[in-house]
Design a protein around this motif. Structure first.
Motif, PDB file in Angstrom:
ATOM      1  N   ILE A 353      14.234 -38.632   6.349  1.00 39.87           N
ATOM      2  CA  ILE A 353      13.445 -37.662   6.595  1.00 39.87           C
ATOM      3  C   ILE A 353      13.558 -36.958   5.133  1.00 39.87           C
ATOM      4  CG2 ILE A 353      15.745 -36.331   7.070  1.00 39.87           C
ATOM      5  CD1 ILE A 353      14.056 -34.602   9.093  1.00 39.87           C
ATOM      6  N   THR A 354      12.282 -36.356   4.797  1.00 37.84           N
ATOM      7  CA  THR A 354      11.963 -35.633   3.580  1.00 37.84           C
ATOM      8  C   THR A 354      12.951 -34.092   3.692  1.00 37.84           C
ATOM      9  OG1 THR A 354       9.697 -34.609   4.036  1.00 37.84           O
ATOM     10  CG2 THR A 354      10.112 -36.449   2.680  1.00 37.84           C
ATOM     11  N   GLN A 356      11.495 -31.705   2.824  1.00 37.47           N
ATOM     12  CA  GLN A 356      10.118 -30.539   3.645  1.00 37.47           C
ATOM     13  C   GLN A 356      10.209 -30.847   4.876  1.00 37.47           C
ATOM     14  OE1 GLN A 356       7.880 -32.590   1.190  1.00 37.47           O
ATOM     15  NE2 GLN A 356       7.195 -31.440   0.338  1.00 37.47           N
ATOM     16  N   SER A 357       9.971 -31.651   5.620  1.00 34.29           N
ATOM     17  CA  SER A 357      10.368 -31.781   6.498  1.00 34.29           C
ATOM     18  C   SER A 357      11.547 -31.698   7.357  1.00 34.29           C
ATOM     19  CB  SER A 357       9.999 -33.544   7.278  1.00 34.29           C
ATOM     20  OG  SER A 357       9.257 -34.389   6.921  1.00 34.29           O
ATOM     21  N   PHE A 358      12.884 -31.471   7.055  1.00 37.24           N
ATOM     22  CA  PHE A 358      13.983 -31.721   7.861  1.00 37.24           C
ATOM     23  C   PHE A 358      14.202 -29.784   7.368  1.00 37.24           C
ATOM     24  CE2 PHE A 358      18.837 -30.290   6.769  1.00 37.24           C
ATOM     25  CZ  PHE A 358      19.208 -30.567   8.089  1.00 37.24           C
ATOM     26  N   HIS A 360      11.804 -27.331   7.576  1.00 33.05           N
ATOM     27  CA  HIS A 360      11.131 -26.899   9.069  1.00 33.05           C
ATOM     28  C   HIS A 360      11.636 -26.934  10.106  1.00 33.05           C
ATOM     29  CE1 HIS A 360       7.668 -27.072   6.052  1.00 33.05           C
ATOM     30  NE2 HIS A 360       7.833 -26.281   6.625  1.00 33.05           N
ATOM     31  N   LEU A 361      12.942 -27.614  10.570  1.00 32.30           N
ATOM     32  CA  LEU A 361      12.986 -27.543  11.829  1.00 32.30           C
ATOM     33  C   LEU A 361      13.930 -26.490  12.094  1.00 32.30           C
ATOM     34  CD1 LEU A 361      15.290 -31.515  11.573  1.00 32.30           C
ATOM     35  CD2 LEU A 361      13.209 -30.177  12.647  1.00 32.30           C
ATOM     36  N   GLY A 593       4.243 -37.338   4.422  1.00 36.75           N
ATOM     37  CA  GLY A 593       5.103 -37.372   5.260  1.00 36.75           C
ATOM     38  C   GLY A 593       4.879 -36.566   6.687  1.00 36.75           C
ATOM     39  N   GLU A 594       3.522 -36.388   6.725  1.00 32.53           N
ATOM     40  CA  GLU A 594       3.200 -35.923   8.463  1.00 32.53           C
ATOM     41  C   GLU A 594       3.667 -37.375   9.294  1.00 32.53           C
ATOM     42  OE1 GLU A 594       2.443 -32.216   9.253  1.00 32.53           O
ATOM     43  OE2 GLU A 594       3.033 -32.523   6.886  1.00 32.53           O
ATOM     44  N   LYS A 597       6.543 -37.296  10.507  1.00 30.45           N
ATOM     45  CA  LYS A 597       6.998 -36.221  11.092  1.00 30.45           C
ATOM     46  C   LYS A 597       7.056 -36.281  12.390  1.00 30.45           C
ATOM     47  CE  LYS A 597       7.030 -31.305  10.800  1.00 30.45           C
ATOM     48  NZ  LYS A 597       6.752 -30.730  12.165  1.00 30.45           N
ATOM     49  N   ARG A 600       9.126 -39.469  14.125  1.00 31.77           N
ATOM     50  CA  ARG A 600      10.298 -38.809  14.192  1.00 31.77           C
ATOM     51  C   ARG A 600      10.214 -38.270  15.416  1.00 31.77           C
ATOM     52  NH1 ARG A 600      10.640 -38.036   9.615  1.00 31.77           N
ATOM     53  NH2 ARG A 600      10.279 -35.848   9.119  1.00 31.77           N
ATOM     54  N   ASP A 601       9.994 -36.771  15.583  1.00 33.51           N
ATOM     55  CA  ASP A 601      10.039 -35.624  16.547  1.00 33.51           C
ATOM     56  C   ASP A 601       9.734 -36.377  17.881  1.00 33.51           C
ATOM     57  OD1 ASP A 601      10.255 -33.551  14.170  1.00 33.51           O
ATOM     58  OD2 ASP A 601       8.010 -32.825  13.950  1.00 33.51           O
TER      59      ASP A 601
END
Length: 782
Positions: A353-354, A356-358, A360-361, A593-594, A597, A600-601
């Protein structure tokens, strides 16, 4: 426009501050017990419909008074303004020394009253432990618990139970790396016992620009079982030596690189291939791109160092060695081949995970930084965060001198040495902040020859960091550091130093971005103290070598001494180009990463549902088996015969085939499907009858399903890591590599979902549950 927006925010916050100040006398009049009773009172208000915004004024007045009593630090008005900005979900830009640690206690207290997860993220373990321990007394006084997610003893390994206790605390202090890895590790767990995180709610990120921007391109990766060693790393590294820039490969403005058409042809001749980009050559192409990246995008002493026979990575922002950290997807092995050290085994990426993505959780996010306004637009575009510049408590007395510009490094270092000598004679402390580790070593050698005692703070001796920083503001102290000294550290002036002019900061070389330079200058003149700063720069600075015109290096080679103003403009222009390139690269990382993401979600939601529910109903599993059988029959086409059906049954349903299928039972697709479904149905009933208790049945089905999901997801994560490296090879053909990446990522995910279903049902049908003499069950995977 930015100033107008900032002024509007400050006007709003000052009105709130005035109401908080009005409550000050009443809070001061309360006894300790009455003040402490406010915590359950606030919680009761929230439980009956009030919001944190509704109680902010009184809650801030309470925690402010408590800080004065417990810590002996009563927050200044500007600190309260910063705390209001943090609760409102902004990035509060506060100068170094303005007490951001104390500022954070107010929104942490307020949001922890909700009973939801409230976390403060710091840059390193030292700061997390220091701030957590220091502020825990305040929170404890107010009836809140504090968890510190840091291993103070490196030999201690925190168990899930220990982690659960930490994250159950009202307020948690952690580093961004630990927090991200905990998220990934939890989502590799197989049961509720392996889960320890609460649902994310509110997070404050200290040094937000470093975490959210500078670290944005570095994904967190959990590695698992190593792959088979490859000899392609050495072969690819040898091949790269014969390539020429611009003819055989191109380094684009996003700091990515790829082979040109000529380079691809050269590779085909070198490796005797018909088509480098054919599917069967995927691994070779990947290794060539990795070797190309190793030689063009990674620089020794900048992104990594070689210690003994090992490659050690450096933190971009701080210069620290990142212990036990490797680059993923084969990049680390490519660097090892480049430096001719033993090539370690390439690990398989299990989860990634980046930042940026993390982040955003989190539903609610805020940040603090001393240097955020330079990239305010990027904060807003990527994270939806506005930057609010908070006034200082005292006017800034630091004098920022104009840069001195030199043609070459030799002239620049000589000039800096003269200034350090002159300043050292007065007793005024000097902090020299260099743009690279190599420069700290070179300048240290010059000081040694000049007989000037000094300390060096860089990636090689971080263990002495706190001690060195404590001494940096004392009389006659000379300290050389990388940007490591500019983050989260507090340099206090010794007796009489303010009268000597305070701390003198000297910047050695143009840094990668203006934020780093502002942070360096900010080490001097904290809380209204005297201080000074000046940067010495030259045409041989790394930022100029990478982003400046090539002719500038010719000028540097043939001139000496101080350079004219036009050279300064060229150097500053190179820095601006570097900043723009970094922004583009971060956006590219986010776009790549989209796919990860989204996938992964979906996978993590599926895992959590499996862990929480544990289904055993036959209709559900038989519907999945029907999909598996349909896919098998589709692959067979019209050519299915009894032998193929029998092979499928023995590979996927049961090892004990009682009766070989008749020709008539597989004569058509419909009959074959009916026959295979009947076999699966009987096996399902048989499997359920072998398991003694309902609980064991639930655990068996859950484990078999999780294993199938996890194994497929590990393969998918690893594939996406490799695809990200290899996809750049298609750029020379004028393809849209972002589109190509997402297209292939989606296709591989569709394949993965079918693999999950197939292996899940295979695990259930062929897996065994065995009982020992005491009746304890153990599971064997097929």
């Amino acid at each position: 426009m930015k100033n107008l927006t900032n002024d509007l925010y400050l006007t709003e916050y000052r009105k709130i501050l005035a109401r908080i100040n009005k409550k000050g006398p009443a809070m001061h009049a309360l006894s300790d017990e009455e003040l402490q009773a406010k915590t359950p009172y606030f919680r009761d208000l929230l439980a009956h419909g009030k919001t944190t915004d509704d109680i902010l004024i009184e809650a801030y007045a309470v925690i402010r008074e408590a800080a004065g009593r417990v810590l002996g630090m009563f927050p200044f008005d500007v600190q309260v303004i910063g705390a209001i900005a943090l609760h409102k979900g902004k990035i509060a830009e506060m100068r170094t020394g303005e007490g951001k640690t104390l500022v954070a206690t107010m929104p942490l207290y307020l949001n922890a009253l909700t009973g939801k997860s409230t976390i403060l993220v710091t840059m390193n373990e030292y700061l997390a432990a220091r701030d957590g321990h220091q502020m825990s007394a305040l929170f404890s006084f107010m009836g809140l618990t504090t968890g510190i997610d840091v291993q103070e003893d490196p030999r201690e390994k925190l168990t899930p139970a220990m982690k659960r206790k930490i994250y159950a605390s009202d307020i948690v202090y952690a580093t961004h790396g630990v927090l991200g890895f905990d998220y990934l590790l939890q989502n590799l767990g197989a049961s509720k016992k392996d889960q320890y995180l609460r649902d994310y709610y509110y997070v404050i990120i200290d040094e937000a620009d470093s975490v959210l921007l500078d670290s944005a391109q570095t994904p967190l990766v959990i590695s698992g079982k190593p792959k088979v060693s490859s000899n392609l790393y050495g072969m690819a590294d040898d091949f790269i030596q014969i390539l020429k820039k611009d003819r055989d490969y191109v380094v684009d403005e996003e700091k990515d690189c790829y082979l040109t058409g000529a380079g691809a042809k050269r590779a085909e001749r070198y490796f005797r291939l018909d088509n480098l980009y054919a599917q069967q050559n995927f691994e070779l192409l990947r290794h060539i791109i990795l070797a190309l990246h190793a030689h063009t995008l990674f620089e020794r002493e900048r992104q990594y160092v070689v210690e003994g026979d090992k490659i050690e990575l450096l933190d971009f922002q701080t210069g620290r060695i990142m212990d036990s950290t490797k680059l993923s997807a084969g990049m680390h092995q490519a660097l090892e081949a480049k430096e001719h050290v033993p090539i370690t085994q390439e690990s398989r990426a299990m989860a990634s995970i980046t930042y940026q993505s993390f982040f955003h959780l989190f539903p609610r996010i805020a940040g603090m930084s001393g240097t955020a306004h330079v990239d305010a637009r990027e904060f807003q575009e990527i994270y939806g965060l506005d930057v609010v510049t908070i006034p200082t408590n005292h006017p800034i007395a630091r004098v920022d001198e104009k840069d001195l510009v030199y043609y070459n490094e030799e002239s620049m270092l000589a000039a800096v040495l003269r200034e350090v000598k002159d300043t050292h004679k007065t007793g005024q402390p000097v902090l020299v902040i260099a743009s690279s580790i190599l420069r700290t070593e070179r300048f240290s050698e010059q000081l040694l020859r000049a007989g000037i005692p000094h300390n060096v703070l860089n990636a090689y001796n971080t263990a002495k960091e706190a001690e060195i920083i404590r001494e940096a503001g004392q009389r006659n102290a000379v300290t050389i550091a990388t940007a490591i000294a500019g983050r989260g550290t507090d340099i206090r002036l010794g007796p009489g130093i303010n009268e000597l002019g305070g701390l003198s900061v000297i910047g050695l070389g143009r840094m990668d971005n203006r934020r780093q330079e502002q942070q360096a200058r900010g080490r001097a003149g904290r809380q209204g103290n005297n201080g000074s700063s000046r940067f010495y720069v030259c045409l041989e600075d790394e930022i100029v070598r990478r982003y400046g015109a090539e002719r500038l290096q010719d000028i540097a080679a043939h001139h000496t001494g101080i350079a004219p103003a036009k050279v300064r403009r060229q150097i500053n222009g190179a820095q601006l180009t570097g900043e723009a390139t970094a922004r583009t690269a971060r956006r590219s990382t986010m776009e790549f990463g989209e796919s990860m993401k989204a996938q992964r979600d979906l996978v993590y939601r599926m895992r959590n549902r499996l862990i929480q529910e544990g289904r055993t109903d036959k209709d559900y599993y038989m519907s999945i088996e029907e999909e598996v059988i349909d896919a098998f029959l589709k692959d067979c086409g019209r050519s299915l015969d009894p032998a193929m059906a029998a092979r499928f049954i023995m590979d996927n349903i049961t090892y004990s085939l009682r009766d070989f299928p008749e020709e008539s039972e597989t004569a058509t697709t419909e009959r074959a499907k009916r026959y295979l479904l009947n076999c699966a149905s009987r096996r399902f009933d048989e499997k359920k009858s072998q398991i003694r208790t309902k609980r064991q049945l639930v655990n068996f089905f859950r484990l078999m399903t999780l294993k199938a999901l996890d194994n497929a997801w590990i393969e998918q994560v690893d594939y996406l890591q490799q695809l990200r490296q290899a996809i750049t090879g298609r750029a020379y053909a004028q393809r849209n590599i972002m589109f190509e990446y997402h297209r292939e990522a989606y296709a591989s995910f569709r394949k993965m979902t079918l693999d999950v279903k197939r292996h899940m049902m295979r695990n259930i049908f062929l897996g065994e549950i065995r009982y020992d003499e005491e009746g304890k069950a153990s599971v064997l995977l097929p």
